[in-house]
Each structure stands twice: as C-alpha cells, then as structure tokens.
Design a protein around this motif. Sequence first.
Motif, PDB file in Angstrom:
ATOM      1  N   VAL A 183       0.782  -1.310  -0.163  1.00  0.00           N
ATOM      2  CA  VAL A 183       0.035  -0.026  -0.047  1.00  0.00           C
ATOM      3  C   VAL A 183       0.859   1.274   0.062  1.00  0.00           C
ATOM      4  N   GLU A 190      -6.785  -2.847   0.906  1.00  0.00           N
ATOM      5  CA  GLU A 190      -6.057  -2.242  -0.120  1.00  0.00           C
ATOM      6  C   GLU A 190      -6.473  -0.829  -0.131  1.00  0.00           C
ATOM      7  N   LEU A 232     -10.324  -8.207  -4.442  1.00  0.00           N
ATOM      8  CA  LEU A 232      -9.517  -6.821  -4.837  1.00  0.00           C
ATOM      9  C   LEU A 232      -9.573  -6.278  -6.038  1.00  0.00           C
ATOM     10  N   ARG A 250     -10.438  -2.494  -6.854  1.00  0.00           N
ATOM     11  CA  ARG A 250      -9.369  -1.622  -7.564  1.00  0.00           C
ATOM     12  C   ARG A 250     -10.095  -0.949  -8.730  1.00  0.00           C
TER      13      ARG A 250
END
Length: 362
Positions: free
Chosen positions: A129, A157, A187, A191
């Motif tokens: 991150v 995330e 994820l 994203r």
Amino acid sequence: MGVDRTAPDSAMLSWMPVAAMAVVAAVDVLAGPGVGFLPLVSLGPAFSGLVGGWRRTALIGSVALVLCVGLGLYDGLFEERRGFTAMVSVAGVTGAGIAATVMRSRREAELASVRSIAEVAQRVLLRPVPRTAGPLRVAVSYTSAVAEARIGGDLYEVVASPHGIRVIVGDVQGKGLAAVETAAVVLGAFREAAHDEADLVGLGERVERSVARELEGEKFVTAVLAQIGSDGGVVFLNYGHPAPMVVRQDGTVDFPQPAVYALPLGLGAHGTEGPKPYRVDFTPGEQLLLYTDGVTEARDAGGSFYPLGERTDLLREPDAQRALQAVREDLVRHAAGPLHDDAAMLLLRYHGHGEGKSVPIA
C-alpha cells in the motif's frame, strides 16, 4: 536483540557424524572384539545423510569404511564373517544416506521454487500500500495463520481515487488456496470500481456483484469499505465485518457501529437489503485502524480475547509502520503461539495536508 542460535546448532549437527564414529571407535578399542560395537560405525554416514549433502555423506561413508576395516583388523574380525558383515552394513547405510540427501535436495529446490512463486503472488495480490495517500499516512500488517505462508484469506487495499481515498479490509470465509482465489476476486473488483464509481454504495454494489458471480453455496466475505474525503470525516460501508477503531486526539477510542449490520459479500442474493453508509468524524491528529477478526478473536492461555481497545498506547510511536508492528508483536505475545486465524491490520493516520508531525495521543 535476540541471540541467533542457528549457526551453533548447524555446527553441532555437522560435527555429529564425526563425533559418533569417534565414540564408537574408542568404545570398540576399549571393550575389545567380544562386544560387537563395530557395526555402529554406520552411525556416521547415517547422521550425515540427515544434515549434509550427498558429497559429504559419501566422504563420511568412505571414512567409516576405512575405520571399519581398521577396527576389524585390530579386532581380528575378518577371520570370521563379522568384519565383512560390518562393512556391508556401513556401505548400505552410506548408500541409503546418499539417496536420502539427493531426495532432500530436490524437495528443498522445489520448496524454494514454490516460495518464490508465493512471493510473486503476494506482491500481485496484496501489493504494498502507499505510505502516504493525500493527508493520510498508511501502514499495514499481515500475519498468516498457515505456517510458512505469506498470504491467506484476509485482504486490504488503499486507492487514491478522484472521489477520495478509498479503503477495503476484508476476511474470506475459509482458508487455503480457495480463500486466496476469492480474495483476488474481491481486490480486483475493488481496484477497478474504486476509480469508476462516484459513491461508496455503488462501489460496494460492484464488488458484491463480482463476488456473487464467483462464490458458490454459503461462502462469503466480510468486509468494511471506507472513504476519506476532504470534509473532515470518513464514510463506512460494513458487510458484517468487525467495527473499525478510531483513536481520537485525546486518546479516547471509538468503535463506530452501523445502525444495522448487513450480510457479508456473496450473500446478497438472499434478497436482504444491502448496508447503509454511515459517517464518522475523522480529523487531523486522529487514527483509524481497520482489522480482521483474527486480531480481536485471538485468545490467550486463559481464553481471553485480545483487548485491542486497551492497546492504544502502542500507537504513540511516531512512525506508523513501527507502531503497527508493536501492536502485531503484542498480539503474538497475547496468543502465546501461532495465531489460529489470519490477522490483517491497516492503520490510517490523518496528518492533514502538508503536515508531517507525529500523532499526539494522551
């Protein structure tokens, strides 16, 4: 600083074959031919096969054969079959030791290859991150419950989107490769949608649809989504996940709960209403800790859960990553052994735009 005992232990193991043969030779000489210690010379190549390579095992085996011949002649054992039997014993153990070392070397090479692949998968799935995101300082900690594993069923995330800083922390039901695969789906959806969806509810719905397509039966993912904007607050969307922890400037702790808990991701097809967003004040000088239940459900020897809300003093450390590492070490001490569930923690410190001072905690 801890003491490294690896080198002394390795040295002791490497000398064990020589020591074993020396002891057997000394006892055989002192006891005489009537006792029958000579076959025990094969302990040398046997021990070497456990800790050394095949070349060293072959060398130790050759020395053992020479020693066997010498002691056999000294004891007069070649006038009967005992001397030849001892030599066959040493040769057989040496051969078995060489075969064992070759097989072990191959397994170690395969394990090293698997570990390198796992490290690449970790970087792709749980990529580092950013240390800073807008006015935030970010730190992360991940402890897998599976021995030697770097990743598991927990996920996190941080995305700096046009709509604010968006964060997810989640926990996939189950363990193993299936959980890792599900975490990758969550994820990937997050994203992509974090940049496209204008509001947090739309982002959550996108992730929900992606998870629902991939999961089967009653499998699910608990998660909390957060959005930090420039209005001095954070908006949460909670899918059956433990409430985040907010540490105020005066040291007080809040665990903001949603008005009504929603079902985890993957269970939206049951026809229930999705989670409602709720807002919490989050201003410069304050900290936000998102975590999975592997943290708060870790038990000590007496069965007591880890008291996360009582450990805010560990977050006084000015460096966010070192502060989170202190919490992780305290968690492992509390559990007094390996954790029984994956434990992920994501720490966000609100320093304000252009500020780099430490977080004051009373």
